[in-house]
Enzyme design. Structure first.
Site, PDB file in Angstrom:
ATOM      1  N   SER A  63       0.805  -1.214   0.000  1.00  0.00           N
ATOM      2  CA  SER A  63       0.000   0.000   0.000  1.00  0.00           C
ATOM      3  C   SER A  63       0.841   1.269   0.000  1.00  0.00           C
ATOM      4  O   SER A  63       0.398   2.316  -0.476  1.00  0.00           O
ATOM      5  CB  SER A  63      -0.937   0.017   1.215  1.00  0.00           C
ATOM      6  OG  SER A  63      -0.200  -0.018   2.428  1.00  0.00           O
ATOM      7  N   ASP A 212      -5.648   8.196   8.982  1.00  0.00           N
ATOM      8  CA  ASP A 212      -5.563   6.832   9.518  1.00  0.00           C
ATOM      9  C   ASP A 212      -4.297   6.621  10.334  1.00  0.00           C
ATOM     10  O   ASP A 212      -4.144   5.612  11.008  1.00  0.00           O
ATOM     11  CB  ASP A 212      -5.678   5.785   8.407  1.00  0.00           C
ATOM     12  CG  ASP A 212      -4.526   5.814   7.400  1.00  0.00           C
ATOM     13  OD1 ASP A 212      -3.509   6.500   7.651  1.00  0.00           O
ATOM     14  OD2 ASP A 212      -4.640   5.142   6.358  1.00  0.00           O
ATOM     15  N   HIS A 215      -0.653   5.842   6.583  1.00  0.00           N
ATOM     16  CA  HIS A 215      -0.253   6.043   5.195  1.00  0.00           C
ATOM     17  C   HIS A 215       0.196   7.484   4.968  1.00  0.00           C
ATOM     18  O   HIS A 215      -0.417   8.409   5.497  1.00  0.00           O
ATOM     19  CB  HIS A 215      -1.405   5.706   4.241  1.00  0.00           C
ATOM     20  CG  HIS A 215      -1.741   4.258   4.207  1.00  0.00           C
ATOM     21  ND1 HIS A 215      -2.764   3.719   4.956  1.00  0.00           N
ATOM     22  CD2 HIS A 215      -1.179   3.222   3.533  1.00  0.00           C
ATOM     23  CE1 HIS A 215      -2.827   2.417   4.732  1.00  0.00           C
ATOM     24  NE2 HIS A 215      -1.867   2.086   3.878  1.00  0.00           N
TER      25      HIS A 215
END
Length: 238
Positions: A63, A212, A215
């Site tokens: 990711s 979050d 990231h």
């Protein structure tokens, strides 16, 4: 020492959130064919551009490479391409990042990705291992998977830049010692380039993370790209 502990503390928080906010766990029994549709979606309309560029780079990771939570042009691959273009390189950076990938999942799909590129890449930037940490997978297995990917790229005659990860302190000294040597050891063994920690310059600065908490923001990606671009450019010159 205090600075190092602070960085590791943020790294631990980052790693703990990575699995919680990611997609469903990867089925480790899946075959390489199972990875095909996912990667085909990642490729999108990049293939046509890759045919015409002088230099083709594949950014192969999870990711952090995929640009999770960012606009299409704000992720690692497009920002690295922009930075290299600004440096005078006729280059396409193909985004082969898939959120949630472990090293085992990456190994399963690597051949599919490379076989479906319009031509052989000049460089693969390879960064996996964070999800292995979060799932408590054995460092020996992570190393074996990473080594198999490096060997595959070597057999294809493709240059490699490894981007490393660091084990969080809660996993214990023995685990840390076994995990943290994976990337430098493989770089030495196969004589490939190493960027020791992909999140260097971002971990430790909460302002560079999305809500979050794990990231990178677009600004965080800019920091990463700013740090890694000189090494990538140097490899392309070689």
């Amino acid at each position: 020492m205090l600075k190092n502990l602070t960085v590791y503390g943020f790294a631990l928080a980052f790693l703990q959130l990575l699995i919680a906010c990611g997609p469903a766990p990867v089925d480790e029994t899946a075959t390489s064919a199972d990875a095909g549709p996912t990667d085909a979606a990642v490729q999108g309309d990049q293939t046509a551009d890759a045919k015409d560029a002088d230099i083709l780079i594949v950014a192969f990771g999870d990711s952090l490479y995929a640009g999770y939570g960012l606009d299409q042009k704000e992720g690692f691959a497009p920002e690295l391409q922009a930075a290299l273009t600004a440096a005078g390189k006729d280059v396409r950076v193909h985004n082969a990042g898939v959120s949630g990938d472990t090293t085992a999942a990456g190994l399963r799909r690597m051949d599919f990705v490379l076989d479906n590129m319009p031509r052989k890449p000049d460089l693969v930037i390879l960064g996996l291992g964070g999800n292995d940490l979060l799932r408590g997978l054995k460092p020996a297995d992570t190393r074996a998977n990473m080594e198999a990917m490096v060997q595959s790229l070597e057999q294809r005659g493709i240059a490699v830049l490894l981007t490393g990860m660091l084990a969080p302190p809660n996993l214990g000294a023995a685990f840390i010692d076994e995990f943290n040597v994976i990337y430098p050891a493989l770089a030495r063994k196969y004589d490939v380039a190493l960027y020791p920690f992909f999140m260097d310059g971002v971990v430790g600065n909460p302002d560079l993370f999305l809500p979050d908490g794990l990231h990178p923001t677009a600004e965080g990606i800019d920091v990463i790209v700013g740090k890694i671009t000189p090494q990538v450019a140097e490899l392309l010159e070689g």
